[in-house]
Design a protein around this motif. Structure first.
Motif, PDB file in Angstrom:
ATOM      1  N   THR A 180       0.843  -1.199   0.000  1.00 50.03           N
ATOM      2  CA  THR A 180       0.000   0.000   0.000  1.00 50.03           C
ATOM      3  C   THR A 180       0.875   1.246   0.000  1.00 50.03           C
ATOM      4  N   GLU A 181       1.989   1.184   0.759  1.00 53.53           N
ATOM      5  CA  GLU A 181       2.905   2.329   0.845  1.00 53.53           C
ATOM      6  C   GLU A 181       3.566   2.606  -0.508  1.00 53.53           C
ATOM      7  N   GLN A 182       4.002   1.536  -1.190  1.00 56.52           N
ATOM      8  CA  GLN A 182       4.638   1.700  -2.503  1.00 56.52           C
ATOM      9  C   GLN A 182       3.651   2.299  -3.502  1.00 56.52           C
ATOM     10  N   ALA A 183       2.432   1.795  -3.498  1.00 55.21           N
ATOM     11  CA  ALA A 183       1.413   2.272  -4.436  1.00 55.21           C
ATOM     12  C   ALA A 183       1.085   3.741  -4.171  1.00 55.21           C
ATOM     13  N   GLN A 184       0.888   4.086  -2.907  1.00 52.30           N
ATOM     14  CA  GLN A 184       0.579   5.470  -2.529  1.00 52.30           C
ATOM     15  C   GLN A 184       1.740   6.398  -2.871  1.00 52.30           C
ATOM     16  N   GLU A 185       2.974   5.944  -2.629  1.00 53.67           N
ATOM     17  CA  GLU A 185       4.150   6.775  -2.884  1.00 53.67           C
ATOM     18  C   GLU A 185       4.219   7.184  -4.363  1.00 53.67           C
ATOM     19  N   VAL A 186       4.010   6.220  -5.263  1.00 55.05           N
ATOM     20  CA  VAL A 186       4.117   6.534  -6.694  1.00 55.05           C
ATOM     21  C   VAL A 186       2.910   7.355  -7.156  1.00 55.05           C
ATOM     22  N   CYS A 187       1.726   7.013  -6.659  1.00 49.37           N
ATOM     23  CA  CYS A 187       0.538   7.797  -7.055  1.00 49.37           C
ATOM     24  C   CYS A 187       0.664   9.246  -6.583  1.00 49.37           C
ATOM     25  N   LYS A 188       1.245   9.455  -5.420  1.00 49.67           N
ATOM     26  CA  LYS A 188       1.481  10.826  -4.935  1.00 49.67           C
ATOM     27  C   LYS A 188       2.515  11.525  -5.827  1.00 49.67           C
ATOM     28  N   ALA A 189       3.562  10.792  -6.227  1.00 50.36           N
ATOM     29  CA  ALA A 189       4.597  11.369  -7.097  1.00 50.36           C
ATOM     30  C   ALA A 189       3.994  11.788  -8.442  1.00 50.36           C
ATOM     31  N   TYR A 210      -4.585   2.681  -9.094  1.00 47.85           N
ATOM     32  CA  TYR A 210      -3.515   1.694  -8.958  1.00 47.85           C
ATOM     33  C   TYR A 210      -3.977   0.438  -9.680  1.00 47.85           C
ATOM     34  N   GLY A 211      -3.070  -0.219 -10.376  1.00 46.13           N
ATOM     35  CA  GLY A 211      -3.386  -1.491 -11.025  1.00 46.13           C
ATOM     36  C   GLY A 211      -2.256  -2.465 -10.804  1.00 46.13           C
ATOM     37  N   GLY A 212      -2.572  -3.734 -10.827  1.00 44.17           N
ATOM     38  CA  GLY A 212      -1.555  -4.763 -10.639  1.00 44.17           C
ATOM     39  C   GLY A 212      -1.957  -5.690  -9.513  1.00 44.17           C
ATOM     40  N   SER A 213      -2.661  -6.774  -9.883  1.00 41.47           N
ATOM     41  CA  SER A 213      -3.122  -7.763  -8.904  1.00 41.47           C
ATOM     42  C   SER A 213      -4.029  -7.172  -7.824  1.00 41.47           C
ATOM     43  N   VAL A 214      -4.909  -6.248  -8.247  1.00 44.77           N
ATOM     44  CA  VAL A 214      -5.937  -5.732  -7.332  1.00 44.77           C
ATOM     45  C   VAL A 214      -6.962  -6.849  -7.123  1.00 44.77           C
ATOM     46  N   SER A 215      -7.347  -7.069  -5.866  1.00 49.18           N
ATOM     47  CA  SER A 215      -8.305  -8.134  -5.568  1.00 49.18           C
ATOM     48  C   SER A 215      -9.325  -7.653  -4.545  1.00 49.18           C
ATOM     49  N   ALA A 216     -10.330  -8.491  -4.307  1.00 53.14           N
ATOM     50  CA  ALA A 216     -11.356  -8.145  -3.319  1.00 53.14           C
ATOM     51  C   ALA A 216     -10.722  -7.969  -1.939  1.00 53.14           C
ATOM     52  N   SER A 217      -9.623  -8.687  -1.684  1.00 54.20           N
ATOM     53  CA  SER A 217      -9.019  -8.635  -0.348  1.00 54.20           C
ATOM     54  C   SER A 217      -8.137  -7.402  -0.117  1.00 54.20           C
ATOM     55  N   ASN A 218      -7.559  -6.820  -1.190  1.00 54.90           N
ATOM     56  CA  ASN A 218      -6.673  -5.668  -0.950  1.00 54.90           C
ATOM     57  C   ASN A 218      -7.256  -4.333  -1.411  1.00 54.90           C
ATOM     58  N   ALA A 219      -8.420  -4.372  -2.077  1.00 60.15           N
ATOM     59  CA  ALA A 219      -8.982  -3.142  -2.663  1.00 60.15           C
ATOM     60  C   ALA A 219      -9.246  -2.042  -1.633  1.00 60.15           C
ATOM     61  N   SER A 220      -9.884  -2.394  -0.522  1.00 59.52           N
ATOM     62  CA  SER A 220     -10.291  -1.332   0.411  1.00 59.52           C
ATOM     63  C   SER A 220      -9.081  -0.611   1.015  1.00 59.52           C
ATOM     64  N   GLU A 221      -8.014  -1.365   1.278  1.00 62.79           N
ATOM     65  CA  GLU A 221      -6.812  -0.740   1.839  1.00 62.79           C
ATOM     66  C   GLU A 221      -6.140   0.169   0.811  1.00 62.79           C
ATOM     67  N   LEU A 222      -6.053  -0.312  -0.434  1.00 63.46           N
ATOM     68  CA  LEU A 222      -5.438   0.484  -1.497  1.00 63.46           C
ATOM     69  C   LEU A 222      -6.233   1.768  -1.747  1.00 63.46           C
ATOM     70  N   PHE A 223      -7.562   1.607  -1.889  1.00 66.07           N
ATOM     71  CA  PHE A 223      -8.402   2.744  -2.275  1.00 66.07           C
ATOM     72  C   PHE A 223      -8.599   3.750  -1.140  1.00 66.07           C
ATOM     73  N   ALA A 224      -8.164   3.378   0.065  1.00 57.84           N
ATOM     74  CA  ALA A 224      -8.278   4.302   1.200  1.00 57.84           C
ATOM     75  C   ALA A 224      -7.134   5.324   1.202  1.00 57.84           C
ATOM     76  N   GLN A 225      -6.111   5.080   0.376  1.00 55.57           N
ATOM     77  CA  GLN A 225      -4.951   5.985   0.348  1.00 55.57           C
ATOM     78  C   GLN A 225      -5.323   7.347  -0.250  1.00 55.57           C
ATOM     79  N   ALA A 226      -4.653   8.376   0.236  1.00 55.03           N
ATOM     80  CA  ALA A 226      -4.990   9.759  -0.143  1.00 55.03           C
ATOM     81  C   ALA A 226      -4.915  10.012  -1.648  1.00 55.03           C
ATOM     82  N   ASP A 227      -3.977   9.358  -2.326  1.00 57.60           N
ATOM     83  CA  ASP A 227      -3.777   9.661  -3.749  1.00 57.60           C
ATOM     84  C   ASP A 227      -4.196   8.536  -4.689  1.00 57.60           C
ATOM     85  N   ILE A 228      -4.864   7.519  -4.153  1.00 56.72           N
ATOM     86  CA  ILE A 228      -5.332   6.414  -4.998  1.00 56.72           C
ATOM     87  C   ILE A 228      -6.847   6.517  -5.151  1.00 56.72           C
TER      88      ILE A 228
END
Length: 248
Positions: A180-189, A210-228
Motif C-alpha cells: 500500500t505504501e509503494q502504491a501510494q508513494e508513486v501515485c502521490k509522485a 492503482y493497477g496490478g493484482s488488485v483483488s477483493a481482499s486488498n482493494a479497500s486498503e489500497l483505495f483508502a490511500q490519499a492519492d489512490i
C-alpha cells in the motif's frame, strides 16, 4: 471537492462477444454502485454487444486501445470516431502490454492522448516500472518521464479530466502486489508531477488508479490511500469478485 473513485476492468484479450454479454449480465447486479464510476474496458469486437447488455445500468463500456489517426489505411486499427459512435467514453492508452508487445512508445501514447481529448474520450493513461527499474531505485524518475511525455501539449482543463493508471509491471498478473505504501508513494509522485506541469487545482482534480493484482481482499486498503482514486483491474474483472472490488 472529493474525487469520485473510478474502478475499471481491463478484460485484455478475453471474452468472445457472446461471453461478454454473459459476463456483463452476471456482473450488472454486483457492480450497481453509483458512488463510483464503473468501467468495463473490453476488446473492440465486444464493445457493441457489451454496450447493449449494459444499457440502463451504471456500467460504462470503454476500449482497450485506439489509433491516433482519424481514418485511413491502417489495417486492423480502431479510430476514435468509431469508439465515440459506439458510445464509448473511456479508452485505455499505453498499457504496459501494448508497450512491450506492440512497440508503443511514450510518443505514440502522447499522440493517442491528444487524439482522445479531441474526441472527448477520457483516456486512462498507463504508466509503471519494471522489476529491474524498481530494484535500481529509478521508479519515480521513470514514471515522471512517462507522465511528462504523455501530457505534452495537453491543456490543464483536459488533464484535470484524465485518468492515470499506475501499474508496476512486476505486479501485473503475477499475484505480487505493490505494498500500500509503494502504491501510494508513486501515485502521490504522479500527482506532484501533474502539479508541477500545471497547478495544484489540476493535480487535485485528476484521478489516479492503482493497477496490478488488485483483488477483493486488498482493494479497500489500497483505495483508502490519499492519492489512490480507484483501480485498473485485470484478472479479477472477469469474475464475480469484481463486484466486491467495486463495493470495497
Amino acid at each position: 471537492m472529493a474525487r469520485k473513485k473510478i474502478i475499471a476492468g481491463n478484460w485484455k484479450m478475453n471474452m468472445t462477444p457472446s461471453q461478454a454479454v454473459e459476463l456483463v449480465n452476471t456482473l450488472k447486479p454486483l457492480v450497481a454502485n453509483d458512488a463510483v464510476d464503473v468501467v468495463f474496458c473490453v476488446p473492440a469486437i465486444d464493445i457493441i454487444p457489451a454496450m447493449e447488455a449494459a444499457k440502463g445500468t451504471n456500467i460504462h463500456i470503454g476500449a482497450e486501445n485506439m489509433y491516433f489517426e482519424e481514418k485511413g489505411a491502417y489495417t486492423g486499427e480502431i479510430s476514435p470516431a468509431m469508439l465515440v459512435d459506439a458510445g464509448v467514453k473511456y479508452v485505455i492508452i499505453g498499457h504496459s502490454e501494448r508497450r512491450e508487445y506492440f512497440a508503443e512508445t511514450d510518443e505514440t501514447v502522447n499522440k493517442k492522448v491528444l487524439k482522445a481529448f479531441e474526441h472527448n474520450l477520457t483516456p486512462i493513461i498507463c504508466c509503471g516500472e519494471t522489476l529491474t527499474q524498481r530494484e535500481q531505485g529509478v521508479t519515480i524518475d521513470f514514471v515522471r518521464q512517462q507522465i511528462k511525455i504523455a501530457f505534452l501539449n495537453v491543456t490543464a482543463q483536459q488533464a484535470a479530466s484524465a485518468v492515470v493508471a499506475y501499474e508496476p509491471i512486476w505486479a501485473i498478473g503475477t499475484g505480487k502486489v505493490a505494498t500500500t505504501e509503494q502504491a501510494q508513494e508513486v501515485c502521490k509522485a504522479i500527482r506532484d508531477c501533474i502539479a508541477e506541469i500545471y497547478d495544484d487545482a489540476t493535480a487535485a482534480a485528476i484521478r489516479i488508479q492503482y493497477g496490478g493484482s488488485v483483488s477483493a481482499s486488498n482493494a479497500s486498503e489500497l483505495f483508502a490511500q490519499a492519492d489512490i482514486d480507484g483501480g485498473l483491474v485485470g484478472g479479477a474483472s472477469l469474475k464475480p469478485d469484481f463486484g466486491q472490488i467495486v463495493n470495497y
